[in-house]
Design an enzyme around this catalytic site. Structure first.
Site, short mmCIF file in Angstrom:
data_model
loop_
_atom_site.label_atom_id
_atom_site.label_comp_id
_atom_site.label_asym_id
_atom_site.label_seq_id
_atom_site.Cartn_x
_atom_site.Cartn_y
_atom_site.Cartn_z
NE ARG A 1 7.06 -9.61 -0.84
CZ ARG A 1 7.65 -10.77 -0.59
NH1 ARG A 1 8.48 -10.88 0.39
NH2 ARG A 1 7.43 -11.83 -1.34
CB THR A 2 0.28 -8.23 -1.25
OG1 THR A 2 1.35 -7.91 -2.12
CG2 THR A 2 -0.87 -7.28 -1.49
CE LYS B 1 -19.57 -26.72 0.70
NZ LYS B 1 -20.47 -26.13 1.69
NE ARG C 1 -1.56 -10.69 -4.84
CZ ARG C 1 -0.24 -10.63 -4.71
NH1 ARG C 1 0.48 -11.73 -4.61
NH2 ARG C 1 0.37 -9.46 -4.65
CG HIS D 1 0.46 -5.30 -6.91
ND1 HIS D 1 -0.30 -4.96 -5.81
CD2 HIS D 1 1.37 -6.21 -6.48
CE1 HIS D 1 0.14 -5.64 -4.77
NE2 HIS D 1 1.15 -6.41 -5.14
C1 NCD Z 1 4.73 -8.89 -6.78
C2 NCD Z 1 3.39 -9.34 -7.32
O1 NCD Z 1 2.68 -10.10 -6.67
O2 NCD Z 1 3.07 -8.90 -8.40
N1 NCD Z 1 4.89 -9.17 -5.43
C3 NCD Z 1 4.36 -8.35 -4.48
O3 NCD Z 1 3.17 -8.14 -4.40
N2 NCD Z 1 5.23 -7.73 -3.67
C4 NCD Z 1 5.86 -9.29 -7.60
C5 NCD Z 1 6.03 -10.72 -8.02
O4 NCD Z 1 5.25 -11.61 -7.68
O5 NCD Z 1 7.02 -10.98 -8.71
#
Ligand code: NCD
Length: 311
Positions: free
Chosen positions: A60-61, A89, A110, A138
């Site tokens: 999703r993200t 590397k 991320r 997040h």
């Molecule tokens: C969440 C995350 O990555 O923290 N997912 C997301 O970004 N929608 C929740 C999860 O991984 O459980």
């Protein structure tokens, strides 16, 4: 309210209540539910480039950032498999950031380690968005969660929200709890005793005199407007035996429909493993797929703000 142009989005604590509300209001301008005319935002950020650095898995993200960036006309570069880059590397984290910084207009990162997004922002000159740093935060998920609550309840005050599941390692619930503490919202925490909301977040609630309750079981008479269910974060456990011991405590099955029928709205940041039975999906008060879609509008708004195209 501080200027948004050039700003890093790292920690939800960096945003005042006024700023949070401003972002939510702007997100509406990208949401077809509120925009009457079919409007294209394709020219808004044309010529700008988003650099995606996904050191950790995502559906999703990552995809909603890709979609949001393209909806406002941006180009995209980046990776989601660090092994395919020169990191393989032995290139350092800061060198990778420095290089991407010179190729893009904003970075979306991320990473499995807490603090990695802040570290990237210290190196990069362009704005950096934290798309999840380990168990820490997040913030864009939090904004889309707030947006969903606002859309579904038509208010952000005088409501009760229960957060359930992995409150220890779940970064989404950490940042959401902080953001909600700006509003008159009662917070209910439901988790196994070993997965409780960490003390540092409880401390913030105490300081802000937020009403909260803690339970180690789903109360039979849960009095809440929303239940925010979460996945037990397997990847954060050092001990797999411990994970197995706690993973199945809060599974919402068919009998949960009675809560939904009474008006409780069910949210989840997704991905789910087994903690929500798909039989609940069709219920109008199961809003997790709508919630994921709302991420698009919030992310479009944020990109336009930090790149200075909307003031
Ligand atoms: C969440 C995350 O990555 O923290 N997912 C997301 O970004 N929608 C929740 C999860 O991984 O459980």
């Amino acid at each position: 309210m501080g200027p948004f142009k050039g700003r890093d989005i790292i920690d939800i604590n960096d945003f005042s209540k006024e700023e949070l509300l401003f972002i939510l209001k702007l997100a509406k301008k990208f949401d077809p539910q509120y925009v009457r005319r079919k409007r294209s935002n394709y020219l808004l950020l044309r010529g700008k480039i988003a650099g995606l650095l996904f050191f950790e898995q995502s559906t999703r993200t990552e995809q909603s950032f890709r979609s949001a960036a393209q909806r406002v006309g941006m180009g995209i570069i980046g990776f989601n498999d660090p092994e395919s880059t020169s990191i393989h590397k032995g290139e350092s984290f800061s060198d990778t950031i420095r290089i991407m910084d010179s190729y893009a207009d904003c970075l979306i990162i991320r990473h499995p380690e807490s603090g990695a997004a802040r570290q990237a922002a210290d190196v990069a000159e362009i704005p950096v968005i934290n798309a999840g740093d380990g168990p820490n935060q997040h913030p864009t998920q939090t904004l889309l969660d707030l947006y969903t609550i606002l859309k579904e309840a038509a208010k952000l005050e005088n409501i009760t929200i229960a957060l359930m599941g992995d409150l220890k390692y779940g970064r989404t619930v950490h940042a959401l709890s902080i953001a909600l503490s700006h509003f008159k919202v009662k917070q209910i925490f439901i988790s196994h005793p070993s997965l409780k909301m960490p003390e540092e977040f409880i401390k913030i609630l105490k300081e802000r005199r937020v009403e909260y309750e803690e339970f180690d079981n789903l109360p039979a008479r849960l009095k809440a407007d929303f239940l925010y269910q979460t996945r037990v974060q397997k990847e954060r456990f050092n001990n797999l035996k411990e994970y197995k011991r706690v993973k199945d405590q809060f599974i919402l099955g068919k009998d949960f429909i009675k809560y939904l029928d009474k008006g409780l709205k069910l949210m989840h940041p997704l991905p789910r493993v087994n903690e929500i039975d798909p039989v609940l999906d069709a219920h109008p008060n199961a809003v997790y797929f709508k919630q994921a879609r709302n991420g698009l509008y919030v992310r479009e708004a944020l990109l336009a703000l930090i790149l200075g195209r909307i003031k």
